[in-house]
Design a protein around this motif. Structure first.
Motif, short mmCIF file in Angstrom:
data_model
loop_
_atom_site.label_atom_id
_atom_site.label_comp_id
_atom_site.label_asym_id
_atom_site.label_seq_id
_atom_site.Cartn_x
_atom_site.Cartn_y
_atom_site.Cartn_z
N ALA B 805 5.04 -5.81 3.62
CA ALA B 805 4.89 -4.36 3.54
C ALA B 805 3.81 -4.01 2.51
N PRO B 806 2.52 -4.13 2.90
CA PRO B 806 1.44 -3.93 1.91
C PRO B 806 1.44 -2.55 1.25
N THR B 807 2.01 -1.56 1.94
CA THR B 807 1.96 -0.21 1.37
C THR B 807 3.21 0.14 0.56
N TYR B 808 4.03 -0.83 0.29
CA TYR B 808 5.30 -0.64 -0.43
C TYR B 808 4.99 -0.26 -1.88
N GLU B 809 5.15 1.01 -2.19
CA GLU B 809 4.67 1.53 -3.48
C GLU B 809 5.30 0.86 -4.69
#
Lengths: 339, 821
Positions: B805-809
């Protein structure tokens, strides 16, 4: 003329007009639960067919699930929705909708939900509705008429596993609640599928949207856990046939060990929820956001090539990209916070 | 040459002719006399008499065979047996009784299938003799089918004893066989069948033998000795009784006598494998497996065809952890005796071991099933070492070497590991170097506390080791019950209505007979009562005489003393005196409860009342109130009235009655108990503090219903008490460790309460359980690793999270923290 219009999906554009009210009444008369989409996207159509329940408990569940999917497609995704109640609408009515949809081409996406009971008579899959059942052959004929339209079929019925091989092909995803025609118990799959659409847990790539692949994996695992927890013999095993090439089911294949494989699935690019709206106040933030898109693309590309790169190099490169991405996000956050 | 051929041909014809003629028979009086002489132990005289008898008589051959067998003259045994079979094959054995002798002969040659066929053939020729059924029944007993043997002996009994003529076995022998079959199946009725046998023939040596065996099983040595001596007075050379005498002397540590008797037996038959197999079997029942293995080895050395001993050797080597040799020997046993169900079941179980993972702790070699190993491994490892450490310290005794600990998700596999057969009711068992038990998924949720069972079994490890495996069953079980209860709140068994009723009915066994409540329980209820009673007695002894005495008793048992001697030497009181004191204690505790637990006689309260504590009864509220007014101190009426009011929506009014019921009998904590009803009322009426307190009390009283632990943990977590909340979830793991959600929540609580190392453990389990949200699990693990100072580990897992999940803040933020550190 009147009859032709009755089979068309209703769009939000017409919502405010008086004509629409009349239109609505006619539709409600003809299709009890075929409710209007608020803002139908011209390029996506969703057909939901709810079969006979047999007993009130099933009937209630089937109708609820249909209604929830309708809400998702109508309100979240702004799609045109045909919600057909198989208690009232018989085979000719459904085939008429099929004809109408195939005449409204070109379409980007068609979603077809079959929610109810079905059986297999040794030759054909039969979805149970009032009067003669809807058969796999009739569904196939309809799908073939759709040409290049990307098609997503969710067959949440007993005996649906047979559809994965009957209907699976390029440009198409077929999700079935059972792995073959011999699993005949009413499946639980759809209850978890509906849950997946609104669950943060199902959003495993944390991009704020639930893909069909994520919803399938979530439901598949939840069904498995449901039976295990109760110590019962599992009577349903869902399947996903992607693009006529990959089959996911009891074993998730390379998905566990190779996250890059997710992106290769057609089902990973079909969404059941809209992406979160993001508006930036500063120009710099907007620029950074476009830079971010580029890095995200690079990451996906790297993941796709994972098996061709030495592991050390892969993770080093991945870390570099991820750090960059994180730094950009940090910067955007600071800018937006007014620093 | 032609002439020679002609002579041979004529001889063949002549033999064939002779073969079809009727056999020469010995007089019945002679046969009966020989049998009487054998019964009296005058074997030489018997042999002499038979010399004068025609050797084509099947009964003579049978008796000669028995005599040769008794002395281990294998060659002769085979000659007689083959002779009998030839007589049958040439059609000379015609009556049922004659054919049965051929069947017996086939059996002695290990031709078991043929023997069975011949018995069947014999049973089709009228008149069918009783003796046939007795021999046939014993064949089934030997071939591990006591159920079929039972019905054959029953058929024999029904057929009745012949009024005249010669017969090898009488009705008394059929009753002994029946007793044997019943005992082998753990059925009741063996004692009655034996009594009948002795009524018919007060000198039946087989009955004496079984009586003595049963007495030894119950550790009633005196009774065993009496039966052995009685029997040997009739026949001082009766080998099975001499074997048992030898075993008796061995286990009573009468070393000199043992060696003398051993020599006597071996003088009669130097190849006697039975003696050592019997010693081995008894050593197994006494859980002295190392000695058992030595005996089985000697049995096989003396008689390599002693296949049952070969199987027992293999099974007991496995129990001692010798998997390689055990399996090899079992395979040999199976090849030669495929009827042995213990062998078959154990070999099947061994095949299933590749579905288990193996790991080691300092004191245990552990086998856990792959499907649950990830979730239970850290808990099992910790509890094994903690329980052993605690108990070793308490009993001031270090156990030597490593033990094997196995957990089975399939209860029947556990049963096979324990008994060699499915159908065992127990949850766990300790034998030799093996501790085996059900795993959490072997039992329905809310009915099995695996932590408590593990503690119980580890207590056996210590008490068996300290007593050199000589502790009687009731005492080791009692100590384990006591230790379970002391391990943690609510662990183990507590007083319930069933035990009070058993007390009322006088079902608690006298202390002197308590062992039989374990070894030979008359019912499942008696076994449960015996466990509870044994635990209570141990607690009573520890509180009245001091815990040191418990340890001293174990040491005294190790020295070979009997229960009577141990009580007199350590407690300075007889078994009867301790029993009297314990009963006083029981009376003091239970008598006051009885009047509270009486089931009202009012017809509105039918018998079902006791089991129907959920408020589902048909009677109306008014009737219950009326009954309560007449008996306001009655537990059931208070509970009933409270639940009725609750069902009517009159929650506040229900509370005092339910509180009263709780006060009267707080150890009833199951479903439908006041704990549950009060928790629901407080929750419904929004009395959050009281609801929390009641669920906490319920959990402490019965840590089986995990929803209580989860709810309490959630409430405490909301109140910012993560450390206390975590305790509840930790405790719940000893009941249901397979829920990924509870590991995730526990990990979160550990992070909140500054216990990152523990959080690492939980998130690792979470990942192993393959959650839906793998990215979040990696992220959480990375976070815990980062907090515990493991930057490398944190970096790896945050990368794995972001890879999915590359956009997992949150994960991105953690990555920046990790790389910047």
């Amino acid at each position: 003329m009147e009859e032709m219009r009755a089979n068309e999906p209703i769009t939000n554009n017409e919502c405010s007009s008086a004509v629409f009210l009349l239109y609505c009444s006619i539709v409600l008369l003809l299709y009890c639960s075929s409710l209007p989409a608020l803002q139908a996207a011209n390029d996506r159509v969703c057909i939901i067919i709810t079969g006979l329940g047999g007993v009130p408990e099933y009937e209630e569940n089937f109708l609820r699930w249909s209604s929830e999917m309708e809400t998702v497609f109508r309100n979240e995704l702004n799609s045109a929705v045909y919600n057909l109640d198989g208690r009232e609408q018989k085979k000719p009515d459904i085939l008429q909708v099929f004809d109408q949809v195939s005449l409204s081409l070109p379409l980007d996406e068609l979603w077809l939900f079959l929610i109810g009971h079905a059986n297999h008579d040794g030759r054909h899959y039969k979805f149970n509705i009032a009067g003669p059942d809807l058969t796999d052959e009739e569904i196939k004929t309809f799908l073939e008429a759709l040409g290049r339209t990307r098609t997503y079929i969710i067959a949440a019925t007993s005996a649906s596993g047979i559809l994965a091989s009957r209907l699976g092909q390029k440009n198409r995803v077929v999700v079935t609640a059972t792995r073959n025609q011999f699993e005949r118990q009413p499946p639980l799959f759809m209850s978890f599928f509906v849950e997946a659409v609104t669950s943060a847990e199902a959003d495993t790539d944390k991009n704020g949207k639930i893909s069909l692949l994520e919803a399938f994996l979530f439901s598949n695992q939840k069904v498995d856990a449901w039976f295990k927890e109760r110590g019962r013999i599992q009577t349903e095993h869902s399947l996903l046939d992607d693009n006529g090439q990959a089959r996911l089911g009891e074993s998730q294949g390379t998905l566990g060990s190779d996250p890059g494989a997710h992106g290769t699935f057609l089902a990973s690019r079909a969404f059941l929820s809209a992406p979160p709206e993001q508006a930036y106040r500063s120009l710099e933030a907007k620029q950074l956001a476009s830079e971010r898109v580029e890095i995200e693309r690079n990451i996906e590309d790297l993941k796709f090539r994972k098996t061709q790169i030495p592991e050390d190099k892969y993770y080093r490169t991945l870390e570099e990209l991820l750090v960059k991405l994180a730094q950009i996000n940090e910067k955007i956050e600071q800018l937006e916070a007014g620093r | 040459m032609k002439r020679i051929v002609f002579v041979l041909f004529s001889l063949t014809i002549c033999l064939a002719y002779q073969g079809s003629s009727r056999l020469e028979r010995a007089p019945d009086t002679l046969l009966s006399e020989v049998q009487r002489l054998m019964h009296q132990g005058r074997y030489e005289k018997a042999k002499e008499r038979l010399k004068r008898a025609p050797d084509t008589d099947p009964y003579v051959l049978r008796l000669l065979l028995e005599l040769a067998q008794r002395e281990g003259r294998e060659g002769e045994t085979e000659i007689y047996a083959r002779h009998l079979l030839r007589l049958h094959d040439s059609g000379q054995l015609r009556t049922s009784q004659e054919i049965a002798q051929a069947a017996y002969a086939a059996w002695q040659l290990d031709l078991w299938q043929d023997a069975n066929q011949l018995f069947m053939e014999a049973s089709k020729s009228e008149p069918i003799s009783l003796s046939l059924f007795v021999d046939w029944g014993h064949l089934y007993l030997e071939k591990y089918d006591a159920g079929e043997a039972e019905s054959i002996f029953q058929d024999g009994i029904k057929s009745g004893q012949p009024s005249s003529g010669y017969f090898r076995w009488g009705s008394d022998d059929a009753y002994v066989g029946l007793a044997h079959a019943l005992d082998s199946q753990f059925k009741t009725g063996a004692a009655e069948a034996l009594a009948k046998a002795l009524e018919l023939n007060p000198k039946n040596l087989e009955a004496f033998l079984l009586k003595a065996k049963l007495a030894i099983k119950e550790a009633n040595w005196q009774k065993a000795q009496d039966w052995i001596e009685k029997g040997l007075k009739i026949n001082k050379h009766y080998v099975p009784l001499l074997q048992l005498k030898c075993a008796f002397e061995y286990f009573r540590e009468k070393t000199e006598e043992f060696w003398k008797t051993r020599e006597r037996v071996l003088k009669i038959n130097p190849k006697d494998g039975d003696l050592f197999e019997r010693l081995g079997d008894l050593a197994v029942t006494k859980r002295r497996l190392e000695e058992a293995v030595d005996f089985y080895r000697e049995s096989i050395e003396r008689n390599p065809r002693q296949w049952s001993a070969v199987a027992s050797l293999g099974i007991n080597l496995l129990r001692l952890g010798e998997e390689g040799e055990g399996k090899r020997i079992l395979e040999k046993a199976y090849a030669n005796d495929p009827f042995n169900i213990w062998t078959v079941n154990t070999l099947r179980l061994l095949d299933s071991f590749d579905r288990f993972i193996r790991l080691e702790t300092p004191h245990f070699r552990v086998k856990l099933h792959k499907k649950e190993a990830a979730a239970i491994k850290p808990y099992v490892e910790e509890l094994l070492e903690r329980s052993l450490g605690t108990l070793e310290q308490k009993y001031n005794h270090q156990v030597s070497g490593q033990y094997i600990f196995e957990m089975y998700p399939d209860h029947e596999d556990f049963a096979v590991r324990t008994l060699g057969l499915p159908g065992l009711g127990a949850l766990g068992a300790t034998f030799g170097r093996i501790v085996a038990m059900d795993s959490p998924s072997a039992r329905p949720k809310g009915k099995f506390h695996w932590g408590s069972t593990l503690w119980h079994e580890v207590a056996h490890v210590v008490t068996l080791s300290l007593s050199n495996h000589k502790v009687p069953r009731w005492f080791t079980e009692g100590i384990s019950m006591m230790e379970e209860r002391q391990a943690d709140d609510g662990w183990g068994e507590y007083l319930n209505v069933g035990f009070v009723r058993a007390y009322q009915k006088g079902d608690f066994l006298p202390l002197s007979e308590l062992n039989s409540g374990f070894e030979r329980p008359k019912s499942a209820a008696q076994l449960a009562i015996s466990y509870y009673q044994a635990g209570w007695i141990c607690e009573f002894l520890a509180s009245r005489y001091g815990f040191d005495k418990i340890r001293s008793m174990l040491v005294a048992f190790a020295e070979g003393h009997t229960t009577k001697e141990v009580f007199e030497e350590v407690l300075r009181a007889s078994v009867q005196e301790i029993d009297r004191q314990f009963r006083q204690e029981m009376n003091r505790t239970l008598k006051p409860l009885i009047r509270h637990l009486e089931v009202p006689k009012d017809p509105l309260f039918p018998q079902k009342l006791e089991g129907q504590q959920k408020g589902q009864g048909e009677e109306d509220l008014e009737s219950v109130l009326k009954a309560w007014q007449a008996n306001p101190e009655n537990y059931f009426l208070n509970l009933r009235l409270g639940s009725k009011l609750k069902a009517a929506g009159r929650d506040e009014e229900a509370i005092p009655y339910l509180e009263k019921a709780l006060q009267i009998f707080p150890t009833f904590s199951g479903r439908g108990s006041p704990y549950e009803l009060l928790s629901e009322i407080y929750h419904k009426t929004n009395q959050v503090d009281k609801a929390l307190a009641m669920r906490q009390r319920w959990w402490k009283a019965a840590p089986l219903f995990t929803e209580n632990a989860y709810r309490v943990a959630a409430l405490l977590s909301d109140r910012n008490q993560p450390e206390v909340a975590a305790k509840y979830l930790e405790e719940a793991m000893y009941v249901d460790p397979l829920q990924s959600e509870s590991h995730e929540k526990l990990g979160d609580l550990y992070l909140q309460s500054g216990q990152p190392e523990n959080a690492v453990r939980e998130f690792k389990i979470l990942l192993d359980l393959k959650p839906v949200d793998v990215a979040a699990a990696h992220y959480k693990l990375a976070q815990a690793l980062f907090q515990s100072g493991n930057g490398q580990g944190a970096r790896r897992h945050v990368l794995l999270s972001l890879e999915i999940a590359p956009t997992y803040e949150e994960a991105q933020k953690l990555l920046l923290k990790v790389v910047r550190k």
